[in-house]
Scaffold this motif. Sequence first.
Motif, PDB file in Angstrom:
ATOM      1  N   LEU A  27       0.837  -1.202   0.000  1.00  0.00           N
ATOM      2  CA  LEU A  27       0.000   0.000   0.000  1.00  0.00           C
ATOM      3  C   LEU A  27       0.872   1.251   0.000  1.00  0.00           C
ATOM      4  O   LEU A  27       0.587   2.216  -0.728  1.00  0.00           O
ATOM      5  CB  LEU A  27      -0.915  -0.019   1.215  1.00  0.00           C
ATOM      6  CG  LEU A  27      -1.895   1.161   1.356  1.00  0.00           C
ATOM      7  CD1 LEU A  27      -2.783   1.275   0.128  1.00  0.00           C
ATOM      8  CD2 LEU A  27      -2.728   1.008   2.627  1.00  0.00           C
ATOM      9  N   LEU A  28       1.932   1.253   0.793  1.00  0.00           N
ATOM     10  CA  LEU A  28       2.831   2.410   0.815  1.00  0.00           C
ATOM     11  C   LEU A  28       3.493   2.623  -0.543  1.00  0.00           C
ATOM     12  O   LEU A  28       3.598   3.758  -1.026  1.00  0.00           O
ATOM     13  CB  LEU A  28       3.894   2.224   1.894  1.00  0.00           C
ATOM     14  CG  LEU A  28       3.397   2.236   3.350  1.00  0.00           C
ATOM     15  CD1 LEU A  28       4.547   1.946   4.297  1.00  0.00           C
ATOM     16  CD2 LEU A  28       2.765   3.577   3.691  1.00  0.00           C
ATOM     17  N   TYR A  29       3.940   1.531  -1.175  1.00  0.00           N
ATOM     18  CA  TYR A  29       4.544   1.645  -2.504  1.00  0.00           C
ATOM     19  C   TYR A  29       3.542   2.241  -3.493  1.00  0.00           C
ATOM     20  O   TYR A  29       3.903   3.077  -4.337  1.00  0.00           O
ATOM     21  CB  TYR A  29       4.995   0.278  -3.009  1.00  0.00           C
ATOM     22  CG  TYR A  29       6.192  -0.308  -2.295  1.00  0.00           C
ATOM     23  CD1 TYR A  29       7.136   0.496  -1.665  1.00  0.00           C
ATOM     24  CD2 TYR A  29       6.393  -1.690  -2.258  1.00  0.00           C
ATOM     25  CE1 TYR A  29       8.223  -0.047  -1.010  1.00  0.00           C
ATOM     26  CE2 TYR A  29       7.488  -2.247  -1.605  1.00  0.00           C
ATOM     27  CZ  TYR A  29       8.402  -1.417  -0.983  1.00  0.00           C
ATOM     28  OH  TYR A  29       9.485  -1.962  -0.341  1.00  0.00           O
ATOM     29  N   GLY A  30       2.292   1.795  -3.415  1.00  0.00           N
ATOM     30  CA  GLY A  30       1.277   2.301  -4.340  1.00  0.00           C
ATOM     31  C   GLY A  30       1.042   3.787  -4.173  1.00  0.00           C
ATOM     32  O   GLY A  30       0.934   4.535  -5.162  1.00  0.00           O
ATOM     33  N   ILE A  31       0.974   4.248  -2.927  1.00  0.00           N
ATOM     34  CA  ILE A  31       0.760   5.676  -2.683  1.00  0.00           C
ATOM     35  C   ILE A  31       1.967   6.485  -3.156  1.00  0.00           C
ATOM     36  O   ILE A  31       1.823   7.556  -3.763  1.00  0.00           O
ATOM     37  CB  ILE A  31       0.481   5.924  -1.187  1.00  0.00           C
ATOM     38  CG1 ILE A  31      -0.834   5.263  -0.780  1.00  0.00           C
ATOM     39  CG2 ILE A  31       0.420   7.428  -0.896  1.00  0.00           C
ATOM     40  CD1 ILE A  31      -1.131   5.342   0.713  1.00  0.00           C
ATOM     41  N   VAL A  32       3.161   5.969  -2.883  1.00  0.00           N
ATOM     42  CA  VAL A  32       4.384   6.659  -3.330  1.00  0.00           C
ATOM     43  C   VAL A  32       4.410   6.767  -4.853  1.00  0.00           C
ATOM     44  O   VAL A  32       4.779   7.814  -5.413  1.00  0.00           O
ATOM     45  CB  VAL A  32       5.628   5.916  -2.805  1.00  0.00           C
ATOM     46  CG1 VAL A  32       6.890   6.377  -3.536  1.00  0.00           C
ATOM     47  CG2 VAL A  32       5.779   6.135  -1.307  1.00  0.00           C
ATOM     48  N   ALA A  33       4.021   5.698  -5.548  1.00  0.00           N
ATOM     49  CA  ALA A  33       4.002   5.731  -7.012  1.00  0.00           C
ATOM     50  C   ALA A  33       3.008   6.769  -7.522  1.00  0.00           C
ATOM     51  O   ALA A  33       3.295   7.507  -8.482  1.00  0.00           O
ATOM     52  CB  ALA A  33       3.660   4.340  -7.558  1.00  0.00           C
ATOM     53  N   LEU A  34       1.830   6.843  -6.911  1.00  0.00           N
ATOM     54  CA  LEU A  34       0.839   7.848  -7.319  1.00  0.00           C
ATOM     55  C   LEU A  34       1.345   9.262  -7.035  1.00  0.00           C
ATOM     56  O   LEU A  34       1.114  10.185  -7.827  1.00  0.00           O
ATOM     57  CB  LEU A  34      -0.482   7.603  -6.593  1.00  0.00           C
ATOM     58  CG  LEU A  34      -1.302   6.404  -7.078  1.00  0.00           C
ATOM     59  CD1 LEU A  34      -2.514   6.188  -6.176  1.00  0.00           C
ATOM     60  CD2 LEU A  34      -1.754   6.615  -8.522  1.00  0.00           C
ATOM     61  N   GLN A  35       2.036   9.440  -5.918  1.00  0.00           N
ATOM     62  CA  GLN A  35       2.639  10.746  -5.642  1.00  0.00           C
ATOM     63  C   GLN A  35       3.604  11.147  -6.753  1.00  0.00           C
ATOM     64  O   GLN A  35       3.615  12.305  -7.186  1.00  0.00           O
ATOM     65  CB  GLN A  35       3.375  10.719  -4.302  1.00  0.00           C
ATOM     66  CG  GLN A  35       2.485  10.759  -3.082  1.00  0.00           C
ATOM     67  CD  GLN A  35       3.277  10.734  -1.794  1.00  0.00           C
ATOM     68  OE1 GLN A  35       4.285  10.029  -1.691  1.00  0.00           O
ATOM     69  NE2 GLN A  35       2.847  11.492  -0.795  1.00  0.00           N
ATOM     70  N   ALA A  36       4.406  10.199  -7.212  1.00  0.00           N
ATOM     71  CA  ALA A  36       5.365  10.492  -8.274  1.00  0.00           C
ATOM     72  C   ALA A  36       4.648  10.861  -9.566  1.00  0.00           C
ATOM     73  O   ALA A  36       5.095  11.754 -10.303  1.00  0.00           O
ATOM     74  CB  ALA A  36       6.277   9.283  -8.498  1.00  0.00           C
ATOM     75  N   VAL A  37       3.536  10.185  -9.859  1.00  0.00           N
ATOM     76  CA  VAL A  37       2.763  10.494 -11.076  1.00  0.00           C
ATOM     77  C   VAL A  37       2.277  11.939 -11.042  1.00  0.00           C
ATOM     78  O   VAL A  37       2.456  12.707 -12.005  1.00  0.00           O
ATOM     79  CB  VAL A  37       1.577   9.523 -11.225  1.00  0.00           C
ATOM     80  CG1 VAL A  37       0.635  10.010 -12.330  1.00  0.00           C
ATOM     81  CG2 VAL A  37       2.064   8.119 -11.533  1.00  0.00           C
ATOM     82  N   PHE A  38       1.660  12.329  -9.935  1.00  0.00           N
ATOM     83  CA  PHE A  38       1.099  13.679  -9.860  1.00  0.00           C
ATOM     84  C   PHE A  38       2.194  14.741  -9.748  1.00  0.00           C
ATOM     85  O   PHE A  38       2.027  15.858 -10.251  1.00  0.00           O
ATOM     86  CB  PHE A  38       0.111  13.779  -8.697  1.00  0.00           C
ATOM     87  CG  PHE A  38      -1.202  13.106  -8.979  1.00  0.00           C
ATOM     88  CD1 PHE A  38      -2.091  13.654  -9.886  1.00  0.00           C
ATOM     89  CD2 PHE A  38      -1.539  11.913  -8.364  1.00  0.00           C
ATOM     90  CE1 PHE A  38      -3.300  13.031 -10.173  1.00  0.00           C
ATOM     91  CE2 PHE A  38      -2.744  11.280  -8.627  1.00  0.00           C
ATOM     92  CZ  PHE A  38      -3.626  11.839  -9.541  1.00  0.00           C
TER      93      PHE A  38
END
Length: 447
Positions: free
Chosen positions: A118-129
């Motif tokens: 879950l943390l990896y997923g949120i970090v990846a979305l942060q990088a996208v935005f």
Amino acid sequence: MPAPRGSRLSRVLADIGPLRDHPDFRRLWFGNTVSYVGQQMTAMAVSLQVYAITGSSFHVGLVGLFSLVPLIAFGLYGGAIADVVDRRRLGLITSVALTLLSLALAVVAIADVRSVTLLYGIVALQAVFFAMNSPARSSMIPRLLPPEQLPAANALASLAGGVGQMAGPMLGGVFVGFWGYQAAYLIDVAAFTASLYAMWRLPAMLPETVLAGRAGKGAADGAEGPDRDQGGEVDGAKEAVARRRPSVIEGLRYLAARPNLRTTFISDLAAMVLAQPRVLFPAVAVIWFAGDSSTVGLLAAAPAVGALLGSVFSGWLGRVNRQGLAVLIAIGSWGAAVAVFGLTRDLWLGLLFLALAGCADTVSMVFRNTMLQAAAPDDMRGRLQGVFLVVVVGGPRLGDFLAGSTADLFTPTVALVGGGLACILAITLVGVFQRGFSRYDARHPIA
């Protein structure tokens, strides 16, 4: 009669004219500075949380990978989008998304959900935005300031980045230690409000092609008879341009045909790929200086301190017109400082040369970004800032791989000295084969 001491000092210290004279830029700079400190706090807290869950440095390293891939993949596309939409609106939407993602991290921490996936997923979305947000913000600056103040603005941006990189991780560690991971995340949420407020106060930032199309439409609507029809045709052509889909390829083709702008990226890659020392700090701390983790920390902090000092004492940058030549000299200086660091075995002398390297990197960054902002047309600035983001993010990672591989095959000394000399050779060749770049004049910017 000699000039007063205060006036001489003001010519050396960072030029705060853009902050003093332009309220929109002042709010944007302050908002970006505060939010960047918050982002660095969050990055530290995520690393600590992942390590607490897994006890594995490998899993902590994956945090960087889950950030890197989206930044590279979406950096170019985010820049293309910024060239065809209202940049203010894009900045607002992506800033809201980043705020909500920091809030999501806080909720996960409060609920004590122990899931690294879950943390990896949120970090990846942060990088996208972030990859969508950064080109939009950077391409706004030339619309807020006159060209002669762009070097000062970029030096102030570098100063803000240095403060964020130094203060953010430290504050993140402190808040996590006293109040838990959620404290760092919630402070990041609060910090984003400064950026949101600054974006909200900005005027609309439509690309100039869209504005031209609207102006043409207004002229056509006011015309009559044959002139109205002709105006409608012209307006239709402009509207077609304004409605075009964001094209990454178009931006890359533009860059390929503009030697001065293209060389800004080539020169940065020469420094970041060929002479990147940071991956060797753990090894040289032990082998050369008989140190420990605190020595590694000093080595890692030295370039950041040099970069910060370079930003603080950047008042002279605005008086340099031969900006291409300044980039070549700065990158050559980076390579020389890294090479000399590879030869020294005195810790404090080594820290001095790493700080000089960081200062040279700041000078290079200020002029390279200024050239991108001043010489590129408005409808290409977003895409070029996207390329800038990809180079800044990806170049040092390639440099880490090259330096680490060379050190394993030979020695850290060979990696550092050889890398520094290779950087000097590469940037010399750039100056020889791209003579127009060394003649680039900020008073007459040519892409």
